[in-house]
Design an enzyme around this catalytic site. Structure first.
Site, PDB file in Angstrom:
ATOM      1  N   ARG A   1       0.743  -1.297   0.035  1.00 52.41           N
ATOM      2  CA  ARG A   1       0.064  -0.058   0.088  1.00 52.41           C
ATOM      3  C   ARG A   1       0.857   1.177   0.089  1.00 52.41           C
ATOM      4  O   ARG A   1       0.532   2.161   0.475  1.00 52.41           O
ATOM      5  CB  ARG A   1      -0.841   0.062   1.355  1.00 52.41           C
ATOM      6  CG  ARG A   1      -1.745  -1.163   1.366  1.00 52.41           C
ATOM      7  CD  ARG A   1      -2.957  -1.246   0.568  1.00 52.41           C
ATOM      8  NE  ARG A   1      -3.608  -2.556   0.858  1.00 52.41           N
ATOM      9  CZ  ARG A   1      -3.353  -3.509   0.281  1.00 52.41           C
ATOM     10  NH1 ARG A   1      -2.484  -3.735  -0.769  1.00 52.41           N
ATOM     11  NH2 ARG A   1      -4.134  -4.562   0.736  1.00 52.41           N
TER      12      ARG A   1
ATOM     13  N   GLU B   1      -4.225   4.321   6.486  1.00 54.62           N
ATOM     14  CA  GLU B   1      -4.078   4.008   5.144  1.00 54.62           C
ATOM     15  C   GLU B   1      -4.597   5.267   4.466  1.00 54.62           C
ATOM     16  O   GLU B   1      -4.184   5.604   3.386  1.00 54.62           O
ATOM     17  CB  GLU B   1      -4.920   2.884   4.934  1.00 54.62           C
ATOM     18  CG  GLU B   1      -4.657   2.323   3.382  1.00 54.62           C
ATOM     19  CD  GLU B   1      -5.506   1.221   3.165  1.00 54.62           C
ATOM     20  OE1 GLU B   1      -5.219   0.186   3.540  1.00 54.62           O
ATOM     21  OE2 GLU B   1      -6.688   1.318   2.523  1.00 54.62           O
TER      22      GLU B   1
ATOM     23  N   SER C   1     -10.971   0.936   4.350  1.00 57.35           N
ATOM     24  CA  SER C   1     -10.213   0.594   5.462  1.00 57.35           C
ATOM     25  C   SER C   1      -9.281   1.874   5.697  1.00 57.35           C
ATOM     26  O   SER C   1      -8.754   2.525   5.047  1.00 57.35           O
ATOM     27  CB  SER C   1      -8.772  -0.560   5.130  1.00 57.35           C
ATOM     28  OG  SER C   1      -9.523  -1.797   4.755  1.00 57.35           O
TER      29      SER C   1
HETATM   30  P1  NAP Z   1      -8.624  -9.779   5.168  1.00 59.54           P
HETATM   31  O1  NAP Z   1      -8.941 -10.503   3.871  1.00 59.54           O
HETATM   32  O2  NAP Z   1      -9.529 -10.417   6.387  1.00 59.54           O
HETATM   33  O3  NAP Z   1      -7.478  -9.982   5.884  1.00 59.54           O
HETATM   34  C1  NAP Z   1      -6.795  -9.434   6.869  1.00 59.54           C
HETATM   35  C2  NAP Z   1      -5.268  -9.428   6.699  1.00 59.54           C
HETATM   36  O4  NAP Z   1      -4.767 -10.656   6.582  1.00 59.54           O
HETATM   37  C3  NAP Z   1      -4.487  -8.617   5.519  1.00 59.54           C
HETATM   38  O5  NAP Z   1      -3.477  -8.176   6.055  1.00 59.54           O
HETATM   39  C4  NAP Z   1      -4.494  -9.638   4.346  1.00 59.54           C
HETATM   40  O6  NAP Z   1      -3.217  -9.207   3.781  1.00 59.54           O
HETATM   41  C5  NAP Z   1      -3.926 -10.647   5.495  1.00 59.54           C
HETATM   42  N1  NAP Z   1      -4.224 -12.050   4.470  1.00 59.54           N
HETATM   43  C6  NAP Z   1      -5.603 -12.566   4.582  1.00 59.54           C
HETATM   44  N2  NAP Z   1      -5.454 -13.632   3.960  1.00 59.54           N
HETATM   45  C7  NAP Z   1      -4.281 -13.960   3.514  1.00 59.54           C
HETATM   46  C8  NAP Z   1      -3.490 -14.901   2.360  1.00 59.54           C
HETATM   47  N3  NAP Z   1      -3.962 -16.142   2.155  1.00 59.54           N
HETATM   48  N4  NAP Z   1      -2.335 -14.534   2.288  1.00 59.54           N
HETATM   49  C9  NAP Z   1      -1.670 -13.479   2.766  1.00 59.54           C
HETATM   50  N5  NAP Z   1      -2.228 -12.386   3.291  1.00 59.54           N
HETATM   51  C10 NAP Z   1      -3.359 -12.724   3.804  1.00 59.54           C
HETATM   52  O7  NAP Z   1      -8.896  -8.237   5.042  1.00 59.54           O
HETATM   53  P2  NAP Z   1     -10.243  -7.555   4.667  1.00 59.54           P
HETATM   54  O8  NAP Z   1     -10.203  -6.497   5.598  1.00 59.54           O
HETATM   55  O9  NAP Z   1     -11.487  -8.370   4.874  1.00 59.54           O
HETATM   56  O10 NAP Z   1      -9.787  -7.105   3.297  1.00 59.54           O
HETATM   57  C11 NAP Z   1     -10.249  -7.927   2.147  1.00 59.54           C
HETATM   58  C12 NAP Z   1      -9.176  -7.555   1.039  1.00 59.54           C
HETATM   59  O11 NAP Z   1      -9.229  -6.171   0.706  1.00 59.54           O
HETATM   60  C13 NAP Z   1      -7.555  -7.602   1.830  1.00 59.54           C
HETATM   61  O12 NAP Z   1      -6.655  -8.013   0.801  1.00 59.54           O
HETATM   62  C14 NAP Z   1      -7.329  -6.111   2.009  1.00 59.54           C
HETATM   63  O13 NAP Z   1      -5.952  -5.825   2.186  1.00 59.54           O
HETATM   64  C15 NAP Z   1      -7.940  -5.618   0.696  1.00 59.54           C
HETATM   65  N6  NAP Z   1      -8.509  -4.199   1.147  1.00 59.54           N
HETATM   66  C16 NAP Z   1      -7.450  -3.115   0.432  1.00 59.54           C
HETATM   67  C17 NAP Z   1      -7.812  -1.884   0.550  1.00 59.54           C
HETATM   68  C18 NAP Z   1      -6.773  -0.845  -0.260  1.00 59.54           C
HETATM   69  O14 NAP Z   1      -6.054  -1.366  -0.997  1.00 59.54           O
HETATM   70  N7  NAP Z   1      -7.171   0.392   0.073  1.00 59.54           N
HETATM   71  C19 NAP Z   1      -8.976  -1.443   1.150  1.00 59.54           C
HETATM   72  C20 NAP Z   1      -9.690  -2.460   1.666  1.00 59.54           C
HETATM   73  C21 NAP Z   1      -9.275  -3.784   1.821  1.00 59.54           C
HETATM   74  P3  NAP Z   1      -3.500  -8.076   2.555  1.00 59.54           P
HETATM   75  O15 NAP Z   1      -3.839  -6.746   3.237  1.00 59.54           O
HETATM   76  O16 NAP Z   1      -2.185  -7.881   1.914  1.00 59.54           O
HETATM   77  O17 NAP Z   1      -4.619  -8.655   1.601  1.00 59.54           O
END
Ligand code: NAP
Length: 341
Positions: free
Chosen positions: A165, A336, A239
């Site tokens: 990010r 973020e 987020s």
């Molecule tokens: P989530 O899927 O519950 O994941 C929580 C954390 O665990 C994040 O740090 C995610 O990494 C990590 N994670 C989960 N499964 C993983 C795997 N199989 N391998 C490696 N890392 C893993 O998160 P959530 O809040 O529901 O969000 C869903 C996705 O949307 C996530 O990828 C999140 O980063 C993304 N998101 C991105 C933004 C943005 O870019 N602004 C905003 C909102 C949500 P990662 O963060 O690397 O995925």
């Protein structure tokens, strides 16, 4: 070139919060952007670039100088060979519109990034990522306008210094650049990334490997469940905090206290931990509110606001949340969302 005076910025952000810009204009081309920057420079006014407004919190006091909404449009598709397609996209294009078109064309790469709000210009800045895919993997070049040299430049992915990010554009040395176009490289060859639990579960009973549009639909359904839609008096920037990346020793201490904490190795020395889990299970702040500012009841990483909330309220709330996380885990969390003042 229309430059408006004293423009309320709240309607340009998904938080629906923000004071007034002294001057405001939209740039629909690189030529207009250059003209606007020159206009501000002649008057010694600071400039601020606004994209889709989905990842910013604008100060109640507003923004001095000229705010330029980056509204450069255009999607140009070019075949590279039998497998690859290059697409050059204006920074003002709604990113999810690009994802929809690429899925319709049968091109792989962006489908896991479905339903992320915001514009194309923000994608390299934030190095947006979701469900195991980071946009940096698909960026071939970023075209920028250098506001110091007042000329256009094309940056390679290496020059963009992509991180989690993070990118050059978030650092002091990248402040001089305005993203005007992004060039992505997509593929006709299927490449499914279904490793994230939510996504894996969606296809657990599927008899065949899911198609591009099935993956896009699944992501849209998952996100609808976890992330609020803004409008109707609800503001949000998705987020609010980054998932923290901590060193392995700090992680071992955390795991001793909270054995269930989801964590994923980044490299030999660091681990990414789920802040959603920490906020929910360790700090017990899922759905917690102070007046008109809350963490979202379905995902604590998301901050939501109700009509009447100010930027100062959000800042105070975020500070309180960060202090609680630090007190319980010793982790210093980072925003973020970008604060614009
Ligand atoms: P989530 O899927 O519950 O994941 C929580 C954390 O665990 C994040 O740090 C995610 O990494 C990590 N994670 C989960 N499964 C993983 C795997 N199989 N391998 C490696 N890392 C893993 O998160 P959530 O809040 O529901 O969000 C869903 C996705 O949307 C996530 O990828 C999140 O980063 C993304 N998101 C991105 C933004 C943005 O870019 N602004 C905003 C909102 C949500 P990662 O963060 O690397 O995925």
């Amino acid at each position: 070139m229309h430059i408006h005076e004293r423009v309320d910025l709240s309607s340009y952000t998904t938080f629906g919060i923000g004071g007034t810009a002294d001057f405001f204009a939209s740039a629909t081309s690189v030529a207009e952007l250059k003209e606007l920057l020159a206009w501000a420079r002649e008057r010694s006014l600071p400039t601020t670039i606004l994209g889709g407004g989905s990842n910013v919190l604008i100060a109640d006091e507003g923004v001095r100088g000229l705010v330029i909404k980056n509204d450069i449009q255009g999607i140009e598709w070019r075949d590279v060979d039998d497998e690859a397609v290059r697409v050059r996209v204006g920074a003002g294009v709604v990113f999810d519109e690009l994802v929809a078109q690429s899925v319709e064309k049968g091109l792989w790469g962006l489908e896991n990034l479905s339903a992320i709000p915001g514009s194309v210009g923000a994608t390299p800045i934030q190095n947006i990522g979701a469900y195991g895919v980071e946009i940096a993997e698909y960026i071939e070049a970023v075209e920028v306008f250098d506001t110091d040299a007042m000329e256009t430049l094309t940056l390679t992915p290496a020059q963009c210094m992509f991180g989690y990010r993070d990118s050059l554009f978030k650092k002091a040395e990248g402040e001089r650049y305005v993203v005007t176009h992004v060039v992505y490289r997509l593929s006709r060859v299927p490449h499914r990334v279904l490793t994230y639990k939510d996504l894996e579960t969606s296809f657990a009973h599927a008899k065949e490997a899911p198609s591009l549009s099935e993956i896009r639909d699944a992501i849209r359904t998952i996100r609808k469940r976890k992330f609020p839609e803004w409008g109707n008096g609800i503001g949000t920037a998705g987020s609010f905090f980054k998932n923290p990346i901590i060193n392995t020793e700090a992680f071992e201490i955390l795991r001793t206290q909270y054995p269930d904490v989801p964590a994923f190795p980044v490299d030999a020395d660091t681990v990414k931990v789920s802040l959603g889990f920490i906020l929910d299970k360790v700090c017990d702040v899922r759905g917690y509110c102070v007046a008109d500012v809350c963490t979202y009841e379905h995902q604590a990483l998301v901050v939501v606001t109700h009509a009447g909330a100010s930027a100062a309220d959000v800042v105070a709330f975020a500070k309180e949340i960060a202090a609680r996380v630090h007190e319980k885990t010793n982790i210093a969390i980072e925003w973020e969302v970008t604060y614009v003042s």
